[in-house]
Write an enzyme that holds these catalytic residues in place. Structure first.
Site, PDB file in Angstrom:
ATOM      1  N   SER A 141      -9.570   2.949 -48.495  1.00  0.00           N
ATOM      2  CA  SER A 141     -10.965   2.462 -48.525  1.00  0.00           C
ATOM      3  C   SER A 141     -11.017   1.365 -47.608  1.00  0.00           C
ATOM      4  O   SER A 141     -10.157   0.506 -47.455  1.00  0.00           O
ATOM      5  CB  SER A 141     -11.406   2.041 -50.121  1.00  0.00           C
TER       6      SER A 141
ATOM      7  N   TYR B  14      -9.632  -2.857 -57.789  1.00  0.00           N
ATOM      8  CA  TYR B  14      -9.614  -1.639 -56.876  1.00  0.00           C
ATOM      9  C   TYR B  14      -9.232  -2.066 -55.555  1.00  0.00           C
ATOM     10  O   TYR B  14      -8.684  -1.165 -54.936  1.00  0.00           O
ATOM     11  CB  TYR B  14     -11.187  -1.275 -57.088  1.00  0.00           C
TER      12      TYR B  14
END
Length: 246
Positions: free
Chosen positions: A141, A154
């Site tokens: 990501s 995250y």
């Protein structure tokens, strides 16, 4: 893809979102696919949609024993994995300031996004090394390298995926195995709704706030592009963001 063999792909988080799009794309390219996911109903639907050439594998990647024995549960013709796509992940409880959120939520995010990915890779990579071929695609990501407040667990998990990809790539540099890291920006998947524990309306409002987002199919095309390169070409990292983002 790069040869005439019917390549075998093992895809985690296969039943929805980016994983599902990658499954459809690789199946369309003639690959046989192990569809790995913990959602049995969605897995069955996808397997039925794809038909021949797939094997649905109910797998929770946080279950160490299940992952360690996952190849043993496959038919022999699906065991020599050529392509591993580490896609499974979540952000349940995320977008919360670190000191306010649940420590159990934070641990669960790391357990799936990073440790689960490590477990699956450890289970499958030795076979690739033995056969002298293979591609590993890690779904990271842009949060792996950008500071986003209220996203500590995250982002930390994806930063771990980022560094793990770099290190494994270095360790395998003298082999024919490629390690590809895809770093998507905002993508329309169910990760936002699951982060919000099923609040679909709030998830829709979240996407509308940004005005533009990628679709899972956009990421699948990037995966195919990286895999379609000649064997001597390794797409080490690919950043993919909506046009209105930077």
């Amino acid at each position: 893809m790069n040869d005439d063999r019917q390549r075998i792909a093992f895809i985690t988080g296969a039943a929805s979102g980016i994983g599902r799009a990658v499954c459809l794309s690789l199946h369309g390219k003639g690959c046989r696919i192990v569809l790995a996911d913990r959602e049995e109903d969605s897995l069955a639907v996808l397997a039925g949609e794809l038909g021949a050439g797939v094997f649905p594998l109910h797998l929770d990647i946080t279950d160490g024993n299940a992952v360690a024995t996952c190849l043993e549960r496959l038919p022999p013709e699906f065991r020599d994995i050529d392509i591993l796509v580490n896609n499974a992940g979540h952000d349940i409880g995320g977008r919360t300031r670190f000191d306010i959120g649940s420590a159990d939520d934070w641990a669960a995010i790391i357990e799936t996004n990073l440790i689960g990915l490590m477990r699956v890779t450890r289970a499958i990579l030795p076979g690739m090394v033995e056969r002298g071929r293979g591609d590993i695609v890690n779904m990271s990501s842009i949060s792996a390298i950008r500071m986003v407040p209220d996203q500590a667990p995250y982002s930390a998990s994806k930063a771990g995926v980022h560094m793990l990809s770099d290190i494994i790539r270095g360790e395998l540099a003298e082999t024919a195995i490629r390690v590809i890291e895809i770093l998507p920006g905002l993508t329309r998947t169910n990760i936002v709704a699951s982060r919000l524990r099923g609040d679909e309306e709030a998830a829709q409002e979240y996407f509308e706030r940004f005005g533009m987002a990628l679709d899972p199919e956009d990421i699948a095309r990037c995966v195919l592009f990286a895999l379609d390169q000649p064997p001597h070409v390794q797409i080490a990292q690919m950043f993919v963001v909506p046009t209105n983002r930077w």
